[in-house]
Enzyme design. Structure first.
Site, PDB file in Angstrom:
ATOM      1  N   CYS A  86       0.838  -1.202   0.000  1.00 45.96           N
ATOM      2  CA  CYS A  86       0.000   0.000   0.000  1.00 45.96           C
ATOM      3  C   CYS A  86       0.875   1.256   0.000  1.00 45.96           C
ATOM      4  CB  CYS A  86      -0.977  -0.040   1.180  1.00 45.96           C
ATOM      5  SG  CYS A  86      -2.376   1.086   0.977  1.00 45.96           S
ATOM      6  N   HIS A 181      -3.646  -5.438   0.626  1.00 47.66           N
ATOM      7  CA  HIS A 181      -3.080  -5.843   1.921  1.00 47.66           C
ATOM      8  C   HIS A 181      -3.050  -7.371   2.046  1.00 47.66           C
ATOM      9  CE1 HIS A 181      -2.788  -1.904   3.919  1.00 47.66           C
ATOM     10  NE2 HIS A 181      -3.786  -1.574   3.117  1.00 47.66           N
ATOM     11  N   GLU A 183      -1.700  -9.070   4.327  1.00 42.25           N
ATOM     12  CA  GLU A 183      -1.663  -9.490   5.731  1.00 42.25           C
ATOM     13  C   GLU A 183      -3.040  -9.741   6.325  1.00 42.25           C
ATOM     14  OE1 GLU A 183      -1.611  -4.931   5.881  1.00 42.25           O
ATOM     15  OE2 GLU A 183      -0.985  -6.536   4.526  1.00 42.25           O
TER      16      GLU A 183
END
Length: 525
Positions: A86, A181, A183
């Protein structure tokens, strides 16, 4: 000789994203040690850390605004793989000669990206293959800006209709950037993407495992403490319990634990702690029965913050009095964990500063003049739990729901009295017991009962009862920063309510809290 478990390590630079700690937890789950540091970490410290790879995390700022955070140049001089996520991708692009602009169409939430470039990072990783043979990924986006021009020698990795450069890569330099993202669990293949970067591209070995963490922590404690004696405040919570088990395994009788029974614990908790540690494990535990002292100090006080401070001060007084009876104590052990360490890094002008020691006991008298032992300070909570299992602690103890430091003192609204604490203990015990029976205990993140100092009319048999009201609270959450109330089955709520009212004479009404966080907090006080 076996490699040190910290030998293969990843550096994560924090630009202020709410997901940064989550990245670190995902890296650890892969089996590789990592550390989180502020984006303005100095060049020398970066070189000394000697990572095998660097992850540039997200952040709320805009790269094209003045004074927005930048990645230290040392990162690009290391010659190791770099993964920008990002904002991390955007600052990488801008710093290496690309261009970033604001986007008219912001992307927040679920999205599908098309994988358009053949890279080491995403090769063979996809959620969909369309009729034209194009690979697609289901991901989580959270960005307003976008890369409009890539640095030289970079190629497009992924794209969406509103963000043509949703990912970029240079296999030659081992630099990768994604606008989504990986994660978060919403990005279905996120774990595989991070594993690919860390294990394959950075060539890290998975040395960070519970058994090796336990061996390393025991060796570190022995090296630090030597033959000196250590004091630990044992609460029965996960962190202090794991510290007790670890230190006992490392130094045996050199450890003395003080368990302060403040009269605000759960039903039979004191007996359970003593049975587990003193009787079963042979740990030296001093039980300080201080219920009267706590309740006397709390008498007449109804302000939540003042109650917390009274409980904290009284704990220190009791702990200090017990420690003064002991000879030759040189170290104080604490259950400080990695998020405590991260959070004690200050933030001025939006910039993180050097991480400093965090004292989770908070306010223990300096004149105790003890050195600190903090064997969990590198670990996240989920790692602490896995370490507890590795050390032989029971699953039910290690995976208990969180319990606040002030105990029932903040679950009794208003003034704390022994009568209220006794009623609340029993009601809470019934709620937890029924959750376990119905196989709901581990489906919710936290569940408890709140005592309300309000009386309500009830009818029991032919008699009228005027008694107290309690509220049941159960929530589901990943990080405790946000939470939704748990949609427990009506039949379960009916059983719990019926048992509490029928078995506890002092309670006439049971309510269920259907507030989420935000706007409500999880605890009532």
């Amino acid at each position: 000789m076996a490699l040190d478990i910290h030998a293969h390590r990843i550096l994560i630079l924090d630009f202020g994203s709410q997901y940064t700690q989550l990245i670190a937890r995902r890296v650890r789950e892969i089996g590789v040690y990592c550390e989180l540091h502020p984006f303005d970490m100095d060049d020398e410290a970066i070189r000394e850390f000697a990572p095998k790879g660097v992850i540039l995390a997200g952040g709320p700022e805009s790269v094209h605004e003045a004074n927005s955070p930048r990645c230290p140049q040392a990162v690009f001089d290391l010659g190791v793989p770099v993964f920008g996520i990002c904002y991390g991708m955007q600052t990488m692009a801008e710093q290496l000669g690309g261009k970033v602009e604001g986007s008219e169409l912001r992307e927040f939430g679920y999205a599908r990206v098309d994988v358009v470039g053949k890279s080491r990072l995403l090769d063979g990783i996809e959620d969909h293959i369309d009729a034209d043979g194009l690979f697609g990924l289901d991901v989580w986006m959270s960005h307003g800006d976008k890369v409009t021009k890539m640095p030289e020698d970079f190629h497009i990795l992924a794209s969406t209709p509103s963000c043509p450069i949703a990912g970029m890569f240079s296999d030659e330099r081992r630099y990768y950037g994604v606008q989504f993202h990986p994660e978060v669990t919403h990005t279905k293949q996120g774990g595989r993407i991070l594993s690919r970067f860390i294990l394959d591209i950075c060539e890290c070995e998975a040395l960070w495992t519970p058994s090796k963490i336990a061996e390393d922590a025991i060796a570190q404690v022995r090296a630090q403490v030597g033959t000196d004696n250590v004091l630990l405040g044992l609460s029965g919570g996960v962190d202090s319990s794991v510290v007790a088990a670890l230190l006992h395994k490392a130094i045996g009788d050199q450890l003395t634990c003080v368990f302060v029974d403040n009269g605000l614990l759960r039903l039979h908790e004191g007996e359970q702690v003593m049975a587990m540690f003193a009787e079963n494990m042979g740990v030296k535990v001093i039980r300080a029965n201080a219920e009267d002292q706590f309740l006397n100090n709390l008498a007449g006080e109804s302000d939540p913050e003042k109650k917390r401070k009274i409980i904290g001060r009284t704990f220190i007084d009791v702990f200090d009095a017990q420690s003064n009876k002991l000879d030759n104590i040189k170290y104080l052990a604490q259950g400080t964990i990695y998020p405590d360490v991260i959070e004690s890094a200050g933030a001025k002008s939006g910039k993180a500063h050097v991480i400093k020691s965090h004292h989770n006991v908070g306010g223990l008298p300096e004149e105790m003049n003890l050195k600190l032992v903090e064997p969990l300070r590198e670990l996240f909570k989920d790692e602490v739990r896995r370490l507890g299992l590795e050390l032989g602690l029971p699953y039910d103890m290690v995976y208990r729901h969180p319990f606040p430091g002030p105990g029932l003192g903040v679950r009794i609204l208003g003034e704390v009295k022994k009568e209220y604490a006794d009623l609340l203990r029993r009601a809470d015990h019934i709620f937890i017991e029924e959750l376990r029976k119905a196989d709901w205990y581990h489906k919710v993140s936290q569940a408890f009962v709140v005592f309300q100092p309000v009386k309500s009319v009830g009818v029991v048999g032919d008699g009228r009862r005027y008694a107290w009201v309690v509220a049941l609270r159960a929530v589901e959450t990943i990080d405790f920063m946000t939470a939704r109330w748990a949609h427990l089955p009506y039949e379960l709520l009916e059983t719990v309510s019926g048992r509490i009212i029928n078995e506890i004479e002092g309670i006439s009404r049971v309510t269920y809290d259907v507030s989420s966080k935000p706007p409500a907090t999880i605890e009532w006080e």
